[in-house]
Design a protein around this motif. Structure first.
Motif, short mmCIF file in Angstrom:
data_model
loop_
_atom_site.label_atom_id
_atom_site.label_comp_id
_atom_site.label_asym_id
_atom_site.label_seq_id
_atom_site.Cartn_x
_atom_site.Cartn_y
_atom_site.Cartn_z
N ALA A 93 -2.50 -17.37 10.77
CA ALA A 93 -2.13 -16.17 11.40
C ALA A 93 -0.59 -15.48 11.03
N ALA A 94 0.20 -16.50 10.82
CA ALA A 94 1.53 -16.07 10.38
C ALA A 94 1.43 -15.29 8.99
N THR A 95 0.52 -15.80 8.13
CA THR A 95 0.44 -14.91 6.70
C THR A 95 -0.19 -13.73 7.11
N ILE A 96 -1.15 -13.69 8.07
CA ILE A 96 -1.65 -12.42 8.25
C ILE A 96 -0.70 -11.39 8.92
N GLY A 97 0.23 -11.92 9.58
CA GLY A 97 1.43 -11.18 10.24
C GLY A 97 2.27 -10.71 9.33
N ILE A 98 2.73 -11.43 8.23
CA ILE A 98 3.49 -11.09 6.92
C ILE A 98 2.65 -9.82 6.30
N ILE A 99 1.69 -10.13 5.96
CA ILE A 99 0.83 -9.35 5.17
C ILE A 99 0.86 -7.65 6.24
N TYR A 100 0.44 -7.92 7.27
CA TYR A 100 0.59 -6.54 8.04
C TYR A 100 1.75 -5.78 8.19
N GLY A 101 2.99 -6.58 8.36
CA GLY A 101 4.38 -6.26 8.35
C GLY A 101 4.50 -5.46 6.91
N TYR A 102 4.21 -6.01 5.87
CA TYR A 102 4.64 -5.53 4.62
C TYR A 102 3.74 -4.33 4.44
N ASP A 103 2.63 -4.12 4.89
CA ASP A 103 1.67 -3.02 4.63
C ASP A 103 2.14 -1.74 5.39
N ILE A 104 2.87 -2.03 6.66
CA ILE A 104 3.21 -0.94 7.18
C ILE A 104 4.81 -0.53 6.91
N GLY A 105 5.56 -1.58 6.39
CA GLY A 105 6.90 -1.24 5.65
C GLY A 105 7.09 -0.87 4.46
N ASN A 106 6.04 -1.02 3.50
CA ASN A 106 6.32 -0.66 2.11
C ASN A 106 6.20 0.82 1.84
N VAL A 107 5.53 1.49 2.88
CA VAL A 107 5.43 3.30 2.63
C VAL A 107 6.75 3.72 2.85
N SER A 108 7.65 3.49 3.66
CA SER A 108 8.99 4.00 3.76
C SER A 108 9.57 4.22 2.38
N GLY A 109 9.72 3.22 1.52
CA GLY A 109 10.34 3.50 0.27
C GLY A 109 9.57 3.98 -0.79
N ALA A 110 8.14 3.68 -0.87
CA ALA A 110 7.13 4.08 -1.65
C ALA A 110 7.02 5.72 -1.58
N LEU A 111 7.15 6.31 -0.16
CA LEU A 111 6.88 7.72 0.12
C LEU A 111 7.84 8.67 -0.77
N LEU A 112 9.02 8.11 -0.92
CA LEU A 112 10.23 8.75 -1.76
C LEU A 112 9.66 9.24 -3.04
N PHE A 113 9.06 8.44 -3.61
CA PHE A 113 8.49 8.30 -5.04
C PHE A 113 7.03 9.01 -5.03
N ILE A 114 6.37 8.81 -4.10
CA ILE A 114 5.10 9.35 -4.06
C ILE A 114 5.08 11.18 -3.86
N THR A 115 6.11 11.21 -2.87
CA THR A 115 6.49 12.76 -2.83
C THR A 115 6.94 13.36 -3.93
N GLU A 116 8.03 12.63 -4.78
CA GLU A 116 8.20 13.36 -6.18
C GLU A 116 7.21 13.35 -7.15
N GLU A 117 6.27 12.38 -7.24
CA GLU A 117 5.35 12.60 -8.41
C GLU A 117 4.33 13.44 -7.90
N MET A 118 3.87 13.57 -6.68
CA MET A 118 2.58 14.29 -6.34
C MET A 118 3.08 15.57 -5.64
N ARG A 119 4.38 15.76 -5.61
CA ARG A 119 4.78 16.97 -5.13
C ARG A 119 4.21 17.45 -3.75
N LEU A 120 4.52 16.47 -2.90
CA LEU A 120 3.89 16.65 -1.66
C LEU A 120 4.61 17.64 -0.65
#
Length: 468
Positions: A22-49
């Motif tokens: 259950a803890a491993t699933i919690g870690i994966i969930y946390g990672y999947d909601i947190g990673n977009v905050s940094g990724a969005l900076l570069f997605i926006t630049e590359e795709m000109r959103l």
């Protein structure tokens, strides 16, 4: 009964495997909601959103969460808690990898929508799986442990984003969670389902075997009899039952609590903290992604603190203390934006306020929402109740994800955090008035609280059973 809760080390090997899965699933969930905050900076630049398309990357995930939460209760009751968790990790693996391979915004949103469905399923089923497998005396700590895992995952996401900020490799940021998703499958397939689900399905021998695996010292026959007695008093487990006496008051409590958890603004910080720090005057991708990692580290410490005291001091003091910290932090943010104390180098007070806000949320709301979701309903209604609670939570999350940036742009930071301060004050008053203290009580005895008009009967036993 001793006032000192039993150590986690007293759990059986099977119990520890369940907690680890259950803890491993919690870690994966946390990672999947947190990673977009940094990724969005570069997605926006590359795709000109545009700003609207930037928001879609976050909001489609939350929309998928709502769909997953709505179907989780029925799915977990029909096929079992364990098979549903296997569906979850398969979805995590497939759709996280897909999101890292796509090259346009349409397919990125599609992949994140289906990833969101997987997350919605896990948010209901993993805490229920833990709650139905844990002794009452340590149930609170094990369920709060799921929140510890979630915050750990968010922290890992920020650290990964920070480490990849130089290259701007957003695809790797999004796809990395596929690896632990595949690995946890090998642990899940070796676990039993919960004894309560087996009893619900009339599979008593499997229930007895599971109880003996999870708690070898338990009186399995007595516990099966107690579970059956509880189930026999329930009629149906249908949605209409949730809104009739005696559980209508429990339903309204958890639905309101679930909505307040998110509408007070935590995911505005989780999703958009790099943007907030940029508005505070901080500069450089490494800095504006690195600062949220420090914030999440503090949140992790706060959540671990809650883990160790939730079964000793009770649910209410922790919940009220966490909300009070959020109120204080919102007040500081109002002053930071209103006085114009922003500029080159950033605002130290603003950074500290965001840190305390996030830590306070995870100490109180973030830790205790899962405890109340798992404790407030009898067996037949438990997964349905958790699904409904999570649905209101996610609707509020969707509102925050969609409208936070326009509020910041249109009304300014001071007014935005005035709104969050008012909502936190409402939450404090609601918890003070309506939240029951369930420390050390069995799941069966908690049922009597709601059956007695949201009051504890004088005869309600407080001595915990061996299994909750």
């Amino acid at each position: 009964m001793s006032g000192r809760p039993p150590a986690l080390g007293t759990t059986s090997p099977m119990g520890r495997k369940i907690a680890i899965a259950a803890a491993t699933i919690g870690i994966i969930y946390g990672y999947d909601i947190g990673n977009v905050s940094g990724a969005l900076l570069f997605i926006t630049e590359e795709m000109r959103l545009s700003p609207a398309l930037q928001g879609s990357v976050t909001t489609v995930l939350v929309a998928g969460n709502i769909v997953g939460a709505l179907i989780a209760g029925k799915l977990a009751t029909a096929v079992g808690r364990k098979p549903t968790m296997l569906i979850v990790v398969a979805g995590y693996a497939v759709f996280a990898a897909w999101s890292g391979l796509t090259s346009d915004i349409l397919w990125l949103d599609v992949s994140r929508f289906f990833l969101g469905i997987s997350i919605g399923l896990s948010l209901v089923v993993a805490p229920i799986f833990l709650a139905e497998s844990a002794p009452a005396a340590i149930r609170g700590r094990l369920v709060v442990g799921y929140q510890v895992a979630t915050v750990t995952g968010i922290l890992l996401a920020y650290l990964v984003d920070w480490s990849l900020a130089g290259s701007g490799n957003w695809r790797l940021m999004l796809a990395l969670s596929a690896v632990p998703s595949v690995l946890v499958v090998f642990l899940l397939v070796r676990l039993p389902d919960t004894a309560r689900w087996y009893v619900l399905k009339g599979r008593h021998e499997e229930a007895r075997a599971t109880l003996r695996l999870v708690d070898p010292g338990a009186d399995a026959d007595r516990e099966i009899a107690e579970i059956e007695a509880e189930i026999s008093t329930q009629t149906g487990g249908r949605l209409s039952e949730m809104f009739r006496a005696p559980y209508s008051s429990a339903t309204m409590f958890v639905l309101t609590l679930g909505f307040l958890v998110q509408i007070t603004g935590i995911n505005a910080i989780t999703y958009y903290s790099p943007t907030i720090f940029k508005q505070m005057g901080f500069e450089g991708n490494a800095t504006i992604i690195g600062l949220p990692a420090i914030v999440q580290a503090a949140a992790l410490v706060a959540t671990i603190g809650s883990l160790f005291i939730v079964d000793r001091f009770g649910r209410r003091p922790i919940l009220l203390g966490g909300i009070a910290s959020m109120m204080l932090s919102s007040l500081v943010m109002i002053l930071v934006f209103a006085t114009g104390s922003l500029g080159s180098g950033g605002s130290v007070w603003g950074f500290l306020a965001i840190l305390v806000f996030t830590a306070g949320f995870n100490f109180g709301f973030g830790s205790l929402v899962w405890v109340y979701a798992s404790e407030s309903f009898p067996a037949r209604l438990r997964t349905l109740g958790a699904s409904l609670m999570l649905t209101t939570d996610l609707i509020a999350n969707l509102i925050v994800a969609q409208f936070f940036l326009p509020l910041m742009d249109g009304l300014g930071g001071a007014t935005t955090f005035v709104i969050f301060l008012v909502l936190a004050a409402i939450s404090f008053a609601f918890v003070l008035r309506f939240a029951p203290e369930t420390k050390g009580r069995t799941l069966e005895s908690i049922r009597t609280y709601w059956e007695n008009g949201a009051r504890w009967p004088e005869t309600t036993p407080t001595t915990p059973d061996r299994k909750a």
